[in-house]
Design an enzyme around this catalytic site. Structure first.
Site, PDB file in Angstrom:
ATOM      1  N   GLU A 130      13.713 -21.200   4.431  1.00 17.73           N
ATOM      2  CA  GLU A 130      13.196 -22.545   4.138  1.00 17.73           C
ATOM      3  C   GLU A 130      14.230 -23.619   4.476  1.00 17.73           C
ATOM      4  O   GLU A 130      13.878 -24.697   4.944  1.00 17.73           O
ATOM      5  CB  GLU A 130      12.797 -22.660   2.659  1.00 17.73           C
ATOM      6  CG  GLU A 130      11.659 -21.745   2.249  1.00 17.73           C
ATOM      7  CD  GLU A 130      10.348 -22.149   2.890  1.00 17.73           C
ATOM      8  OE1 GLU A 130      10.241 -22.020   4.131  1.00 17.73           O
ATOM      9  OE2 GLU A 130       9.423 -22.559   2.184  1.00 17.73           O
ATOM     10  N   THR A 183       7.957 -30.354   7.778  1.00 17.89           N
ATOM     11  CA  THR A 183       8.399 -30.614   6.405  1.00 17.89           C
ATOM     12  C   THR A 183       9.649 -31.485   6.409  1.00 17.89           C
ATOM     13  O   THR A 183       9.793 -32.403   5.597  1.00 17.89           O
ATOM     14  CB  THR A 183       8.665 -29.276   5.680  1.00 17.89           C
ATOM     15  OG1 THR A 183       7.446 -28.538   5.665  1.00 17.89           O
ATOM     16  CG2 THR A 183       9.123 -29.492   4.254  1.00 17.89           C
TER      17      THR A 183
END
Ligand code: HSE
Length: 309
Positions: A130, A183
């Site tokens: 991530e 993101t």
């Protein structure tokens, strides 16, 4: 049975769930990535196949590769792993594409080595994927991908993840307008300070949502699906967001908001019939605008990552 190889299914996830930015997430039953993880004598991690999306295969540029390296760094194992990735989740869609690949990789590796690491430790490895994808090692997609159901990241330091009851009749409808939002980009536009007034409203809703899930109180779940902080900023990146949300609520959804960092929009409903009506209402908005979309109506996946397809 080949004990050197495992086929893995890792579910898509909705992070934030309106009020719980970076702390709440839930796993979806209807969509997920598939992978094959293979133990090999050569050290390191190699991505040997990547189908379904145009993503880098170099270990250090691939989220599964980076998560796998974080695993190997803490492991006594002398060999390495090959990973085949069959992407079913579109990158940049807002339903945990990077989390599914990172989580599937480290879970498969752990299974093949006889589970040396705890689930919490696997979350930490997957969070490195991530970090590569978004610049921040958030755990609100990887935690539900691993545990299944709803999860709360109560604390990042030290990492403390709580699993939350999933009401049996809760369904998610997720529509993905065919644009990509990274993101990392959608985090850059967020304000870094919030007012006390917004904080009070937001943590009231986080508590309300968690209580509503445990009590199977669908009205309380619906009342708590409100985001005073992130949605007003990010929703401007999503075409037709306000219309889709209004249509979902009108069709009977308990609540509706941005899935993760978008552009997907999720709605929760009680029962499959309403969830399908909500899907029809959401579709109609994008058909009017003339924007392509994918749509999923899904039960909550309470199992999390697993062997198989
Ligand atoms: N909590 C993260 C964000 C989730 O909203 O940036 C990204 O999927």
């Amino acid at each position: 049975m080949n004990t050197n190889e495992i086929r893995v299914f890792c579910p898509a996830t909705i992070a934030n769930i309106s009020c719980g930015f970076d702390v709440l997430g839930v796993a979806l039953a209807s969509v997920g990535d598939e992978m094959v993880v293979r133990k090999v004598t050569e050290e390191g991690i190699r991505i040997t196949k990547l189908e379904g999306q145009d993503l880098p295969m170099e270990t250090l540029e691939n989220v599964a590769g980076v998560a796998g390296l974080a695993f190997l760094e803490k492991s006594d194992y002398q060999g390495g792993f090959e990973i085949e990735i069959y992407k079913k989740i579109k990158a940049g869609s807002g339903i945990g594409s990077s989390a599914a690949s990172s989580t599937g990789a480290v879970w498969g590796m752990n299974e093949l080595l006889g589970k040396p690491f705890s689930t919490l430790q696997l979350i930490k490895f997957a969070m490195e994927g991530e970090r590569l994808a978004s610049g921040v090692a958030h755990a609100d997609n990887v935690a539900p991908a691993l545990f299944g159901g709803f999860t709360l990241v109560r604390s990042y330091d030290p990492l403390d993840v709580v699993t939350i009851h999933s009401p049996a009749e809760l369904y998610a409808t997720v529509i993905h307008p065919q644009i990509e939002i990274k993101t990392s980009d959608s985090r850059k536009i967020l304000k870094t300070n919030i007012t006390l007034q917004d904080g009070i409203k937001q943590w009231g809703n986080v508590g309300g949502l968690v209580a509503g899930l445990f009590k199977e109180d669908y009205d309380l779940i619906g009342r708590s699906l409100v985001d005073h902080i992130i949605e007003p900023v990010r929703s401007i990146l999503i075409p037709g967001f306000d219309e889709v949300k209004a249509a979902a609520i009108e069709a009977g959804a308990l609540g509706c908001g941005i899935s993760g960092s978008g552009p997907s929009i999720f709605a929760f409903s009680k029962g499959p019939e309403i969830a399908n009506k909500v899907a029809a209402a959401m579709k109609e908005v994008y058909e009017k605008i003339g924007l392509d979309y994918d749509i999923h109506v899904s039960k909550i996946n309470i199992e999390g990552v697993r062997e198989g397809r």
